[in-house]
Design a protein around this motif. Sequence first.
Motif, PDB file in Angstrom:
ATOM      1  N   ASN A 191       0.862  -1.177   0.000  1.00 41.23           N
ATOM      2  CA  ASN A 191       0.000   0.000   0.000  1.00 41.23           C
ATOM      3  C   ASN A 191       0.900   1.230   0.000  1.00 41.23           C
ATOM      4  N   TYR A 192       0.998   1.867  -1.151  1.00 32.71           N
ATOM      5  CA  TYR A 192       1.946   2.963  -1.318  1.00 32.71           C
ATOM      6  C   TYR A 192       1.732   4.095  -0.317  1.00 32.71           C
ATOM      7  N   GLU A 193       0.503   4.562  -0.168  1.00 32.12           N
ATOM      8  CA  GLU A 193       0.247   5.699   0.724  1.00 32.12           C
ATOM      9  C   GLU A 193       0.572   5.365   2.176  1.00 32.12           C
ATOM     10  N   VAL A 194       0.240   4.157   2.619  1.00 33.03           N
ATOM     11  CA  VAL A 194       0.539   3.740   3.992  1.00 33.03           C
ATOM     12  C   VAL A 194       2.048   3.685   4.205  1.00 33.03           C
ATOM     13  N   SER A 195       2.770   3.075   3.263  1.00 35.72           N
ATOM     14  CA  SER A 195       4.225   2.961   3.414  1.00 35.72           C
ATOM     15  C   SER A 195       4.921   4.304   3.273  1.00 35.72           C
ATOM     16  N   LYS A 196       4.435   5.147   2.374  1.00 31.62           N
ATOM     17  CA  LYS A 196       5.007   6.490   2.236  1.00 31.62           C
ATOM     18  C   LYS A 196       4.886   7.244   3.561  1.00 31.62           C
ATOM     19  N   LYS A 197       3.713   7.200   4.158  1.00 30.02           N
ATOM     20  CA  LYS A 197       3.503   7.869   5.444  1.00 30.02           C
ATOM     21  C   LYS A 197       4.410   7.274   6.518  1.00 30.02           C
ATOM     22  N   PHE A 198       4.529   5.957   6.552  1.00 31.97           N
ATOM     23  CA  PHE A 198       5.374   5.291   7.544  1.00 31.97           C
ATOM     24  C   PHE A 198       6.832   5.747   7.421  1.00 31.97           C
ATOM     25  N   TYR A 199       7.396   5.647   6.221  1.00 33.66           N
ATOM     26  CA  TYR A 199       8.812   5.961   6.053  1.00 33.66           C
ATOM     27  C   TYR A 199       9.117   7.456   6.187  1.00 33.66           C
ATOM     28  N   THR A 200       8.164   8.317   5.838  1.00 35.83           N
ATOM     29  CA  THR A 200       8.428   9.757   5.927  1.00 35.83           C
ATOM     30  C   THR A 200       7.979  10.359   7.254  1.00 35.83           C
ATOM     31  N   LEU A 226       9.391   6.082  -4.966  1.00 36.63           N
ATOM     32  CA  LEU A 226       9.702   7.149  -4.021  1.00 36.63           C
ATOM     33  C   LEU A 226      11.137   6.987  -3.558  1.00 36.63           C
ATOM     34  N   ASP A 227      11.977   7.971  -3.830  1.00 40.28           N
ATOM     35  CA  ASP A 227      13.376   7.953  -3.397  1.00 40.28           C
ATOM     36  C   ASP A 227      13.472   8.677  -2.063  1.00 40.28           C
TER      37      ASP A 227
END
Length: 125
Positions: free
Chosen positions: A12-21, A42-43
């Motif tokens: 889940n891109y949005e969930v993982s993006k939020k997690f890592y950022t 996403l880099d």
Amino acid sequence: MKIHHIAIICSNYEVSKKFYTEVLGLNIIREVYREERQSHKLDLAIGEHYVIELFSFPNPPERPSRPEACGLRHLAFAVENVEEKRNELIHKGLVCEEIRIDEFTDRKFFFTQDPDKLPLEFYEI
């Protein structure tokens, strides 16, 4: 010479993006969507150092087991203070294992996981 980056495929891109950022605090270098592959890329950086490529693909297979599945066992982040980092992540809602001591280096470390259950280690330097 050195490791350039680590690539992670998320479910889940949005969930993982939020997690890592937002949870881990990595900085976004570049974000693109590749229509032909139906894939986000996403880099991410720690400070100014490029470290993670986060990808999404339609229907990626799940990780077989944790943590002894064949392939990447875990991703380890160096931190100055393990207790502070563990408390910060618990405050943000993560389940963190107890702090342990590396039997070879006498350094403190603990594990948690990302939204796709990839084991993440935080190791005190």
